[in-house]
Design a protein around this motif. Sequence first.
Motif, PDB file in Angstrom:
ATOM      1  N   ALA A   1      -4.564  -3.183   0.795  1.00 57.23           N
ATOM      2  CA  ALA A   1      -5.261  -2.898   2.045  1.00 57.23           C
ATOM      3  C   ALA A   1      -5.379  -1.395   2.254  1.00 57.23           C
ATOM      4  O   ALA A   1      -4.398  -0.651   2.139  1.00 57.23           O
ATOM      5  N   GLY A   2      -6.595  -0.936   2.526  1.00 58.31           N
ATOM      6  CA  GLY A   2      -6.821   0.457   2.882  1.00 58.31           C
ATOM      7  C   GLY A   2      -6.862   1.429   1.722  1.00 58.31           C
ATOM      8  O   GLY A   2      -7.063   2.631   1.939  1.00 58.31           O
ATOM      9  N   VAL A   3      -6.681   0.955   0.493  1.00 63.06           N
ATOM     10  CA  VAL A   3      -6.672   1.858  -0.668  1.00 63.06           C
ATOM     11  C   VAL A   3      -8.028   1.782  -1.355  1.00 63.06           C
ATOM     12  O   VAL A   3      -8.424   0.729  -1.858  1.00 63.06           O
ATOM     13  N   LYS A   4      -8.730   2.889  -1.392  1.00 65.06           N
ATOM     14  CA  LYS A   4     -10.095   2.902  -1.901  1.00 65.06           C
ATOM     15  C   LYS A   4     -10.127   2.909  -3.434  1.00 65.06           C
ATOM     16  O   LYS A   4      -9.171   3.325  -4.091  1.00 65.06           O
ATOM     17  N   MET A   5     -11.254   2.455  -3.969  1.00 66.60           N
ATOM     18  CA  MET A   5     -11.411   2.412  -5.423  1.00 66.60           C
ATOM     19  C   MET A   5     -11.302   3.812  -6.030  1.00 66.60           C
ATOM     20  O   MET A   5     -10.770   3.968  -7.129  1.00 66.60           O
ATOM     21  N   ARG A   6     -11.807   4.807  -5.324  1.00 64.20           N
ATOM     22  CA  ARG A   6     -11.712   6.179  -5.816  1.00 64.20           C
ATOM     23  C   ARG A   6     -10.249   6.589  -6.007  1.00 64.20           C
ATOM     24  O   ARG A   6      -9.896   7.225  -7.016  1.00 64.20           O
TER      25      ARG A   6
ATOM     26  N   ILE B   1      -7.682   4.608  -6.562  1.00 66.40           N
ATOM     27  CA  ILE B   1      -7.117   3.857  -7.682  1.00 66.40           C
ATOM     28  C   ILE B   1      -7.579   4.453  -9.003  1.00 66.40           C
ATOM     29  O   ILE B   1      -6.790   4.632  -9.929  1.00 66.40           O
ATOM     30  N   ALA B   2      -8.866   4.773  -9.090  1.00 63.92           N
ATOM     31  CA  ALA B   2      -9.419   5.332 -10.328  1.00 63.92           C
ATOM     32  C   ALA B   2      -8.787   6.673 -10.670  1.00 63.92           C
ATOM     33  O   ALA B   2      -8.442   6.948 -11.825  1.00 63.92           O
ATOM     34  N   GLU B   3      -8.617   7.532  -9.660  1.00 63.69           N
ATOM     35  CA  GLU B   3      -8.031   8.849  -9.905  1.00 63.69           C
ATOM     36  C   GLU B   3      -6.577   8.738 -10.358  1.00 63.69           C
ATOM     37  O   GLU B   3      -6.126   9.481 -11.233  1.00 63.69           O
ATOM     38  N   ALA B   4      -5.837   7.803  -9.767  1.00 61.51           N
ATOM     39  CA  ALA B   4      -4.414   7.687 -10.087  1.00 61.51           C
ATOM     40  C   ALA B   4      -4.170   7.005 -11.425  1.00 61.51           C
ATOM     41  O   ALA B   4      -3.242   7.360 -12.153  1.00 61.51           O
ATOM     42  N   THR B   5      -5.008   6.020 -11.769  1.00 57.63           N
ATOM     43  CA  THR B   5      -4.775   5.229 -12.987  1.00 57.63           C
ATOM     44  C   THR B   5      -5.583   5.704 -14.181  1.00 57.63           C
ATOM     45  O   THR B   5      -5.296   5.327 -15.318  1.00 57.63           O
TER      46      THR B   5
ATOM     47  N   PRO C   1       0.805  -1.234   0.000  1.00 58.11           N
ATOM     48  CA  PRO C   1       0.000   0.000   0.000  1.00 58.11           C
ATOM     49  C   PRO C   1       0.833   1.276   0.000  1.00 58.11           C
ATOM     50  O   PRO C   1       0.444   2.281  -0.611  1.00 58.11           O
ATOM     51  N   GLN C   2       1.992   1.236   0.666  1.00 55.96           N
ATOM     52  CA  GLN C   2       2.823   2.449   0.725  1.00 55.96           C
ATOM     53  C   GLN C   2       3.487   2.784  -0.608  1.00 55.96           C
ATOM     54  O   GLN C   2       4.059   3.864  -0.767  1.00 55.96           O
ATOM     55  N   MET C   3       3.381   1.865  -1.586  1.00 55.61           N
ATOM     56  CA  MET C   3       3.959   2.102  -2.906  1.00 55.61           C
ATOM     57  C   MET C   3       2.957   2.664  -3.905  1.00 55.61           C
ATOM     58  O   MET C   3       3.299   2.929  -5.052  1.00 55.61           O
ATOM     59  N   THR C   4       1.705   2.842  -3.471  1.00 58.91           N
ATOM     60  CA  THR C   4       0.661   3.237  -4.422  1.00 58.91           C
ATOM     61  C   THR C   4       0.922   4.601  -5.050  1.00 58.91           C
ATOM     62  O   THR C   4       0.698   4.794  -6.245  1.00 58.91           O
ATOM     63  N   GLU C   5       1.401   5.560  -4.252  1.00 61.15           N
ATOM     64  CA  GLU C   5       1.626   6.902  -4.798  1.00 61.15           C
ATOM     65  C   GLU C   5       2.721   6.896  -5.853  1.00 61.15           C
ATOM     66  O   GLU C   5       2.723   7.740  -6.753  1.00 61.15           O
ATOM     67  N   GLN C   6       3.649   5.960  -5.742  1.00 61.43           N
ATOM     68  CA  GLN C   6       4.723   5.863  -6.724  1.00 61.43           C
ATOM     69  C   GLN C   6       4.311   5.065  -7.953  1.00 61.43           C
ATOM     70  O   GLN C   6       4.605   5.452  -9.090  1.00 61.43           O
ATOM     71  N   VAL C   7       3.594   3.948  -7.734  1.00 61.30           N
ATOM     72  CA  VAL C   7       3.333   3.005  -8.826  1.00 61.30           C
ATOM     73  C   VAL C   7       2.079   3.353  -9.624  1.00 61.30           C
ATOM     74  O   VAL C   7       2.091   3.320 -10.862  1.00 61.30           O
ATOM     75  N   LEU C   8       0.976   3.678  -8.957  1.00 64.79           N
ATOM     76  CA  LEU C   8      -0.289   3.845  -9.672  1.00 64.79           C
ATOM     77  C   LEU C   8      -0.241   4.923 -10.760  1.00 64.79           C
ATOM     78  O   LEU C   8      -0.782   4.702 -11.858  1.00 64.79           O
ATOM     79  N   PRO C   9       0.388   6.076 -10.530  1.00 67.00           N
ATOM     80  CA  PRO C   9       0.444   7.063 -11.623  1.00 67.00           C
ATOM     81  C   PRO C   9       1.192   6.552 -12.860  1.00 67.00           C
ATOM     82  O   PRO C   9       0.926   7.028 -13.974  1.00 67.00           O
ATOM     83  N   GLN C  10       2.103   5.595 -12.690  1.00 70.27           N
ATOM     84  CA  GLN C  10       2.808   5.010 -13.829  1.00 70.27           C
ATOM     85  C   GLN C  10       1.834   4.317 -14.784  1.00 70.27           C
ATOM     86  O   GLN C  10       2.133   4.143 -15.965  1.00 70.27           O
ATOM     87  N   LEU C  11       0.685   3.897 -14.260  1.00 73.46           N
ATOM     88  CA  LEU C  11      -0.265   3.101 -15.037  1.00 73.46           C
ATOM     89  C   LEU C  11      -1.318   3.947 -15.736  1.00 73.46           C
ATOM     90  O   LEU C  11      -2.131   3.407 -16.494  1.00 73.46           O
ATOM     91  N   ASN C  12      -1.308   5.243 -15.489  1.00 68.86           N
ATOM     92  CA  ASN C  12      -2.336   6.104 -16.053  1.00 68.86           C
ATOM     93  C   ASN C  12      -2.287   6.080 -17.574  1.00 68.86           C
ATOM     94  O   ASN C  12      -1.241   6.311 -18.178  1.00 68.86           O
ATOM     95  N   GLY C  13      -3.426   5.760 -18.188  1.00 69.28           N
ATOM     96  CA  GLY C  13      -3.516   5.702 -19.633  1.00 69.28           C
ATOM     97  C   GLY C  13      -3.115   4.375 -20.240  1.00 69.28           C
ATOM     98  O   GLY C  13      -3.158   4.215 -21.462  1.00 69.28           O
TER      99      GLY C  13
END
Length: 271
Positions: free
Chosen positions: A100-105, A107-111, A75-87
């Motif tokens: 754990a603890g990361v909401k769908m909203r 994930i949707a905003e980042a990806t 979970p602590q890697m989400t801010e680094q990894v999820l924007p890489q997947l955008n588009g």
Amino acid sequence: MLTNLNVAVIGTGTMGEAVIGGLLQAELVQPTQVLAATPRPERRRELSQRWGIATTGDNREAATWGNVVILGIKPQMTEQVLPQLNGAFQTDDLIVSVLAGVKMRQIAEATGHSAIARSMPNTPAQIAEGITVWTASKGLDQARRGWAKIVLSAIGEEVEVEDEKFMDMATALSGTGPAYVFMVMEALIDAGVHMGFPRRIAAQLVEQTVIGAVRYSAQSGKHVAELRNMVTSPGGTTAAALYELEKGRLRTVLADGVWAAYRRARELGGE
């Protein structure tokens, strides 16, 4: 079914590999349908040798390739990894999150992709004996809900809930639940050793007692309180033991632990 679908796993720790193994061992996919993304070369070699799958060090490559993309990063890697997947996602792709603890909203905003199934598995998933609670993003079609069910059933039982609010509850009850059971087992084994059993025998007795009790409960169809009463003879050894457990507030302590986990899950989710 997952026939002709590509499954990408981004993050190949305990749960990511559990999904890979579950899918392959159940023959729900072929190795050629799986691509695992991890930054460490030695881990990529290990996964390729163990499962016969392709691997990559590029998260975006995996997201672009997969029709079903499992997010298994920490979970602590989400801010680094999820924007890489955008588009990187196509309209019909599905994200299955075990974060754990990361909401769908979030994930949707980042990806930039809103077709998401958020799940909370537990550690017995490693032997396909887990229980996974999951929910789907609003408007997700039945086909992709079916994909999510198949993926999650590969690691044990799955339970779909309608509201994301239940995910934090599941984290506290079933996600964290194995730790409660392990602690109770540890206490019982130590008590057996204290009475004089060799630790090996005490552990065997406790493990099989827990396995047998759980299976009996599942198959009997009876309420657990009724099963407990069936074992408790008036004035007997079980009654004496239960009296001490009640006096020690075992129920309250367990409930307090679950509530503490629930509060912490909500905190981690930003609430």
